[in-house]
Motif scaffolding. Structure first.
Motif, short mmCIF file in Angstrom:
data_model
loop_
_atom_site.label_atom_id
_atom_site.label_comp_id
_atom_site.label_asym_id
_atom_site.label_seq_id
_atom_site.Cartn_x
_atom_site.Cartn_y
_atom_site.Cartn_z
N GLU A 1 -27.86 0.58 -33.31
CA GLU A 1 -26.56 -0.30 -33.22
C GLU A 1 -26.99 -1.79 -33.53
N PHE A 2 -26.09 -2.49 -34.06
CA PHE A 2 -26.04 -3.94 -34.00
C PHE A 2 -24.86 -4.55 -33.38
N VAL A 3 -25.31 -4.90 -32.14
CA VAL A 3 -24.30 -5.57 -31.45
C VAL A 3 -24.46 -7.24 -31.38
N THR A 4 -23.42 -7.88 -31.36
CA THR A 4 -23.31 -9.27 -30.91
C THR A 4 -22.59 -9.69 -29.73
N VAL A 5 -22.91 -10.63 -29.08
CA VAL A 5 -22.37 -11.09 -27.94
C VAL A 5 -21.97 -12.39 -27.96
N VAL A 6 -20.71 -12.86 -27.75
CA VAL A 6 -20.16 -14.34 -27.92
C VAL A 6 -19.07 -14.64 -26.92
N GLY A 7 -19.08 -15.75 -26.48
CA GLY A 7 -18.29 -16.18 -25.32
C GLY A 7 -18.34 -17.68 -25.04
N PRO A 8 -17.31 -18.04 -24.30
CA PRO A 8 -17.43 -19.67 -24.03
C PRO A 8 -18.99 -20.10 -23.30
N GLU B 1 -35.26 -1.71 -42.13
CA GLU B 1 -35.96 -1.34 -40.90
C GLU B 1 -35.01 -1.36 -39.83
N ARG B 2 -34.40 -0.27 -39.54
CA ARG B 2 -33.50 -0.14 -38.65
C ARG B 2 -34.02 -0.44 -37.05
N ARG B 3 -33.27 -1.21 -36.45
CA ARG B 3 -33.71 -1.46 -34.99
C ARG B 3 -32.31 -1.31 -34.23
N THR B 4 -32.40 -1.46 -33.01
CA THR B 4 -31.28 -1.70 -31.97
C THR B 4 -31.33 -3.31 -31.75
N VAL B 5 -30.12 -4.05 -32.25
CA VAL B 5 -30.29 -5.45 -32.09
C VAL B 5 -29.09 -5.83 -31.35
N LEU B 6 -29.38 -6.75 -30.23
CA LEU B 6 -28.74 -7.65 -29.52
C LEU B 6 -28.66 -9.14 -29.97
N PHE B 7 -27.69 -9.62 -30.45
CA PHE B 7 -27.52 -10.97 -31.17
C PHE B 7 -26.68 -11.78 -30.31
N ILE B 8 -27.15 -12.89 -29.71
CA ILE B 8 -26.56 -13.54 -28.94
C ILE B 8 -26.03 -14.82 -29.85
N THR B 9 -24.71 -15.14 -30.01
CA THR B 9 -24.20 -16.26 -30.71
C THR B 9 -23.09 -16.80 -30.08
N HIS B 10 -22.84 -18.16 -30.33
CA HIS B 10 -21.58 -18.84 -30.10
C HIS B 10 -20.60 -19.02 -31.31
N ASP B 11 -21.14 -18.43 -32.38
CA ASP B 11 -20.27 -18.60 -33.76
C ASP B 11 -19.54 -17.27 -33.95
N VAL B 12 -18.15 -17.51 -33.82
CA VAL B 12 -17.17 -16.17 -34.12
C VAL B 12 -17.47 -15.45 -35.43
N ASP B 13 -17.52 -16.42 -36.55
CA ASP B 13 -17.67 -15.76 -37.93
C ASP B 13 -19.09 -15.07 -38.07
N GLU B 14 -20.07 -15.49 -37.33
CA GLU B 14 -21.71 -14.96 -37.29
C GLU B 14 -21.29 -13.65 -36.62
N ALA B 15 -20.61 -13.57 -35.50
CA ALA B 15 -20.53 -12.47 -34.67
C ALA B 15 -19.84 -11.23 -35.41
#
Length: 269
Positions: free
Chosen positions: A38-45, A188-202
């Motif tokens: 799964e590709f999960v992004t984390v966004v927040g203030p 090359e499937r991997r489990t991804v946790l991607f931290i960002t502050h950018d809503v569009d990117e998330a």
């Protein structure tokens, strides 16, 4: 989502730090499951504990309470199954692109011929084959980050933890690398946790967007991005993308103080 065994589990994680004579709570009772591939992004203030959560999963910090698990095994420190990519690239300036990509393989005592072939494969995959013998100082910021991604993939981790890896790049380079990353992930499937502050990117990258609230850091909302891959410029311009972007934007910047229930394993994995 289809019920699956969680690749990553976060169970009631709280993290506090001493600030002078007071204690600061960076994370408060955070629970989350992430499925295999799964590709999960984390966004927040700012100050919501995004990087603290990633550091705990990377084994760079320990939770004050609760537990982080990978494949149902508690995280007790860094491990080869978790590749970590930071915003600052973290390349060795005295090594070439090829040598940087080979570094983890050399540390793992992978034989020279296999080390070379694996490095060349991932260097080509991120489009740096013409710069394999270049030092990092000869590369643009985007190229350095692609080198860091190739190095992380080369050691064959099952999980990639990415902490705002494109945050320091210009907008055009950032968009190109987002598309490059999804192309690499599709191959090359991997489990991804991607931290960002950018809503569009998330929204552009994720299967799911985790929205966090600050002070103390906690999960505020979980938003499914139930739209197909591959994703490109047309996806960014679609009404579906706009609707999801607006929903995430509102969840990040217009938080009403409520606290979402912790996602259950069956609903998020």
């Amino acid at each position: 989502m289809t019920t699956m065994t969680a690749k990553i589990s976060v169970r009631g994680v709280t993290k506090t730090f001493a600030l002078g004579n007071e204690m600061f709570t960076a994370l408060d009772d955070v629970s989350l499951d992430i499925a295999d591939n799964e590709f999960v992004t984390v966004v927040g203030p700012s100050g919501c504990g995004k990087s603290t959560l990633m550091n705990i999963l990377a084994g760079l910090e320990e939770p004050t309470r609760g537990q982080a698990l990978v494949d149902a095994v508690p995280v007790s420190g860094p491990g080869p199954e978790r590749g970590v990519i930071f915003q600052q690239y973290a390349l060795f300036p005295w090594l070439t692109v090829r040598q940087n990509v080979e570094f983890g393989l050399r540390t793992a005592r992978v034989p020279g011929s296999e080390r070379r072939s694996r490095a060349e494969y991932f260097i080509k995959m991120v489009g740096l084959e013409q710069f394999a013998d270049a030092l990092p100082k000869m590369l643009s910021g985007g190229m350095r980050q692609r080198c860091a991604i190739a190095r992380a993939y080369a050691v064959n981790p099952s999980i990639l933890l990415m902490d705002e890896p494109f945050g320091a790049l210009d907008a055009l380079t950032r968009v190109k690398l987002q598309e490059q990353l999804l192309d690499t992930w599709s191959k090359e499937r991997r489990t991804v946790l991607f931290i960002t502050h950018d809503v569009d990117e998330a929204v552009f990258l994720a299967n799911r967007v985790i929205v966090m609230a600050a002070r103390p850091g906690r999960i505020y909302d979980v938003i499914e991005v139930d739209l197909p891959y591959p994703r490109s410029e047309g996806f960014r311009l679609s009404p579906e993308f706009a609707a999801l972007r607006n929903r995430v934007w509102h969840s990040v910047y217009h938080q009403d103080g409520r606290r979402s229930a912790a996602p259950s394993p069956s609903s998020t994995a």
